[in-house]
Design an enzyme around this catalytic site. Sequence first.
Site: not given
Length: 504
Positions: A252-254
Amino acid sequence: MPVRVRIAPSPTGDPHVGTAYMALFNMIFARHHGGKFILRIEDTDQTRSRPEYEQNIYEALKWCGIHWDEGPGIGGDYGPYRQSERTDIYRKYVAELLASGKAYKCFCTAEDLVEMREISKAQGGKQGYDRRCRNLSPQEIEEREAKGMPYVIRLKVPLTGECVYHDAIKGRITCPWADIDDQVLLKSDAFPTYHLANVVDDHLMGITHVIRGDEWMSSTPKHVLLYEHFGWEPPTFMHMPLLLGTDGKKLSKRRNPTSIFYYRDTGFLPEAFINFLTLMGYSMTGDREIYSLEEIVKEFDAKRIGVSGAVFDINKLEWLNQQYLINNIPEDKLWERIREWSFNDPFIKKLMPLVHTRIKTFSEFMELCDFFFIAHMKYTHELLEIKDGNEQMAAAILQTIIWRLDELEDWGSHGMHTASKDVAEAFSVNHKKTVMRLLFGSLMGKQQGPPLFDSVEILGKDRTRVRLLGAIEFLGGISNKNLSLLKKSWDEKNLAAFKEKLQK
Ligand code: GLU
């Protein structure tokens, strides 16, 4: 029947490594079978799709060396290949479903739906929508239409029994119909949802195999039902293992660098990058890990695709990249490749205005600009220290800047200026002495350097995001509990309670 496969990315964000992963396996499958690999742009989400994201998909795939046989920019016999140009087609097919009673008009408002979802949640149900419009009489429908009430069109999902289909990778899949909502097919803006457009296009484009990520498996029963309702032969479904981070969670880009451009900008070789992606979920005979695209195309065997998650380990990618560097790039060609990567004139010239008045000797150019060329930042506690708070607060400031930049959809110089100012204000800390200093440390690995905002513009969104995340991690990360409190406080534009908690 000739093999026809496709990827169908939505241009709603940065070009994701998952898109390259799927594109690669579809392309390998098509080439192995002498078939066609199609690129279709699924841009029916009018609020989130952007033309620049679409361009980025093309650019990123091309950097990877992934080429499509039909699609935007190339054409083909089954176009248009952009869903926003096909809306009349979907309306025609949805009208067919309405006429045969396999779909229905639903007049519920957004508020009705929120209420239904809350009730359903309280009762522990899986359904969001209670199907209240499913059995409206023709007269009731007419009355509502006469009043000009907006409506969506929903799919009539069986109330009992189960959906059964065969997945060529995972085998027999079953799912009770009772777990599936009466899916919206056409939205009130007359745009189709993913499900309708995807099935109609896969059929009309003659797609024989749908090779996509695991995360779409929950959608497949709805697709199977649509094929049945239309009386069409469904394609063969093949769901590939999900890409996981080394923490075992979905990439995830998080948390992880997910944009393909990050890997390009950090100086990976596209040939190593795609070799690495083929290792995700696939194993060559003899457990070989280094091979060319031609080799995997030749030997490809769907039985060798794994069923469970594939770990995207950047250390492994670095190792593989080094093998390519050593074995595929002779010493006398190395500088050429490095120069192409980031020591090319257009890039270096961008740095000149930043350094012109700031260097006493040429050698200071590198001292000032090293951070544009390095990937591994060397953080220290002193470097990321803030005067008016502890490390948790520094991490929270950086996290909030990420959220603000995402909200602004501007990761350039202007966006960073606004975001850092807004966040300084929200945390009641000094913009320059606290927030900008922290940003210098996080993005450049130094307390001072070339102008911050201009540097951010050149560094680019992907490296900026990854460095902010890296600094947060160095500062000890943010616990899930603190993260939700921070998010809530930020959304409510009141960080007092959060700050108080950190001081305890
Ligand atoms: N539009 C979907 C995506 O963004 C397509 C999924 C599929 O392959 O069906 O990936």
